[in-house]
Enzyme design. Structure first.
Site, PDB file in Angstrom:
ATOM      1  N   ASP A 170      63.500  68.475  38.808  1.00 44.85           N
ATOM      2  CA  ASP A 170      64.458  68.870  39.849  1.00 44.85           C
ATOM      3  C   ASP A 170      63.779  69.154  41.196  1.00 44.85           C
ATOM      4  OD1 ASP A 170      66.168  68.817  37.696  1.00 44.85           O
ATOM      5  OD2 ASP A 170      66.234  70.992  37.461  1.00 44.85           O
TER       6      ASP A 170
ATOM      7  N   GLY B  57      63.142  72.872  30.139  1.00 45.20           N
ATOM      8  CA  GLY B  57      63.270  71.428  29.870  1.00 45.20           C
ATOM      9  C   GLY B  57      61.912  70.743  30.009  1.00 45.20           C
TER      10      GLY B  57
ATOM     11  N   GLU C 216      74.084  65.797  39.882  1.00 40.55           N
ATOM     12  CA  GLU C 216      74.940  66.463  38.890  1.00 40.55           C
ATOM     13  C   GLU C 216      75.526  67.764  39.432  1.00 40.55           C
ATOM     14  OE1 GLU C 216      72.824  67.726  35.364  1.00 40.55           O
ATOM     15  OE2 GLU C 216      71.133  68.457  36.514  1.00 40.55           O
TER      16      GLU C 216
ATOM     17  N   ASP D 175      64.115  79.552  25.146  1.00 40.57           N
ATOM     18  CA  ASP D 175      64.219  80.954  24.705  1.00 40.57           C
ATOM     19  C   ASP D 175      63.467  81.895  25.647  1.00 40.57           C
ATOM     20  OD1 ASP D 175      65.640  79.929  22.640  1.00 40.57           O
ATOM     21  OD2 ASP D 175      64.035  80.098  21.150  1.00 40.57           O
TER      22      ASP D 175
ATOM     23  N   HIS E 139      69.964  69.705  38.492  1.00 41.94           N
ATOM     24  CA  HIS E 139      70.557  71.035  38.343  1.00 41.94           C
ATOM     25  C   HIS E 139      71.342  71.356  39.610  1.00 41.94           C
ATOM     26  CE1 HIS E 139      70.283  75.460  37.014  1.00 41.94           C
ATOM     27  NE2 HIS E 139      71.175  74.812  36.292  1.00 41.94           N
TER      28      HIS E 139
ATOM     29  N   ARG F 286      82.361  46.001  42.451  1.00 37.79           N
ATOM     30  CA  ARG F 286      82.787  47.322  41.960  1.00 37.79           C
ATOM     31  C   ARG F 286      82.110  48.449  42.725  1.00 37.79           C
ATOM     32  NH1 ARG F 286      81.887  45.922  35.595  1.00 37.79           N
ATOM     33  NH2 ARG F 286      84.061  45.452  35.098  1.00 37.79           N
TER      34      ARG F 286
END
Ligand code: F6P
Length: 376
Positions: free
Chosen positions: A139, A17, A234, A79, A183, A174
């Site tokens: 990350d 990335g 995440e 790749d 990651h 809220r």
């Protein structure tokens, strides 16, 4: 330089990335190399470009004006040399890559990337190529380095987002749940959560319990705070998901040779199904607290745009240091940041590890001290 000394040719590639700071690193490597009389070529789109022998010459003109640019001027891909997607199949193209390295008379190949890139680069080092890597990723999860470039910029973007979410959460009473990348590690959510004053921070290193999480929000309501900001990594996992993943990891360890691939696949599938559950967390919280909930997923916004000053500095520092190690013929290493210095860390000590947040890390201690809940 002695005029009889043959010119050194250096290759660079960016893989995995993208992140802010890659171009600053490319510039740092290229300009230092050029001052040392070396010639630099940049392979396009990571290991794929090296396999297809597609590259650009990184002369002074190409390197000029890129310090402040986000992304990578070389392009990137995920790749892998030994599993290159080719006509619908994955093919081992390592030999072609080794051949192209020699065809270009390279003295060294510098690979800029995160954990996956470190692994792929190490495989090439084991094939006899002179490899140096740099640690990049938002990350901040690469082992062996204090920090990776890209992290500081992403942190700034995430904090600004939380600041903005605060006022709207407050106005509408809220719960706003903001999903932050990282990651399987919690650095970005933790850092952004603390700096942005999130009321709850959920990270993979501390499994959460839905009831305790809801209770921490209800406690705020009882103190007259009718809104809450929840920063969710995440990769955050619930207590029950954590147990299942731990069991799958143990099964993988115990698996006999013939069963290893199957056990690995099972673990991967489980990890994928247990993470990225932000919408579900919001749904559950709304039910358990009776407060209206909204979700914001920051996604690739965190990786885009201009690098911060700190990332430009770090990338320049690590990039320029590569040339020193090339001159010393120190290969099979990652150039790591160690306080204000750089350190050559053997790639074998980097690969296969993920730098997670230690649960007693000073950031966690201080977050708990200011009353932030981790849902545990
Ligand atoms: O490793 C960087 C990262 O942005 C992670 O935080 C995230 O999980 C992943 O890459 C996203 O990958 P992609 O850009 O392929 O969607």
């Amino acid at each position: 330089m002695n005029s009889d000394t043959p010119t050194k040719h250096i290759g660079i590639l960016t893989s995995g990335g993208d992140c802010p700071g890659l171009n600053a690193a490319i510039r740092g490597i290229g300009k230092t190399a050029s001052n040392e009389g070396m010639q630099v070529i940049g392979f396009l789109e990571g290991f794929r470009g090296l396999m297809e022998n597609r590259f650009v010459r990184l002369d002074n003109e190409k390197l000029s004006g890129i310090l402040t640019l986000g992304g990578t001027i070389l392009g990137t891909s995920r790749d892998k040399p030994h599993r290159m997607p080719m006509g619908g199949k994955e093919v081992d193209m390592t030999d072609v890559i080794v051949e192209n390295y020699h065809k270009n008379h390279l003295s060294a190949l510098i690979c800029l990337g995160g954990g996956g890139t470190q692994k792929n680069a190490y495989r090439l080092a084991q094939k006899g190529l002179n490899i140096i890597t740099l640690p990049k990723t938002i990350d901040n999860d690469v082992a062996g380095t204090d920090i990776t470039f890209g992290f500081d910029t992403a942190l700034g973007i995430s904090v600004e987002a939380i600041d903005r979410l605060h006022s709207t959460a407050h106005s509408h009473h809220r719960i706003i749940i903001v999903e932050i990348m990282g990651h399987r590690a919690g650095w970005l959510a933790l850092g952004a959560g603390i700096a942005g004053g999130a009321d709850v921070i959920l990270i993979p290193e501390i499994p959460y319990n839905n009831e305790k999480l809801a209770q921490s929000i209800l406690d705020r309501v009882s103190r007259g705070k009718r809104f809450s900001i929840v920063a969710v990594a995440e990769g955050a996992v619930s207590e029950s998901a954590f147990k299942d993943i731990t069991k799958a990891k143990e099964d993988l360890q115990k698996a006999e040779n013939g069963k290893k691939t199957e056990a690995k696949l099972k673990l991967k599938e489980l990890e994928a199904s247990c993470t990225g559950r932000t919408m579900k967390i919001a749904e559950d919280l709304q039910k358990l607290t009776g407060l209206e909930s909204r979700v914001t997923i920051l996604g690739h916004l965190q990786r885009g745009g201009t690098p911060s000053a700190a990332d430009r500095l770090l990338a320049t520092r690590l990039g320029t240091a590569c040339i020193k190690y090339i001159k010393e013929e120190k290969f099979g290493i990652m150039v790591a940041a160690k306080k204000q210095k750089t350190k050559a860390v053997p790639l074998k000590d980097v690969v296969g590890k993920v730098k997670m947040v230690p649960v007693d890390h000073p950031w966690i201690v201080s977050a708990r001290n200011v009353g932030t809940s981790f849902g545990d």
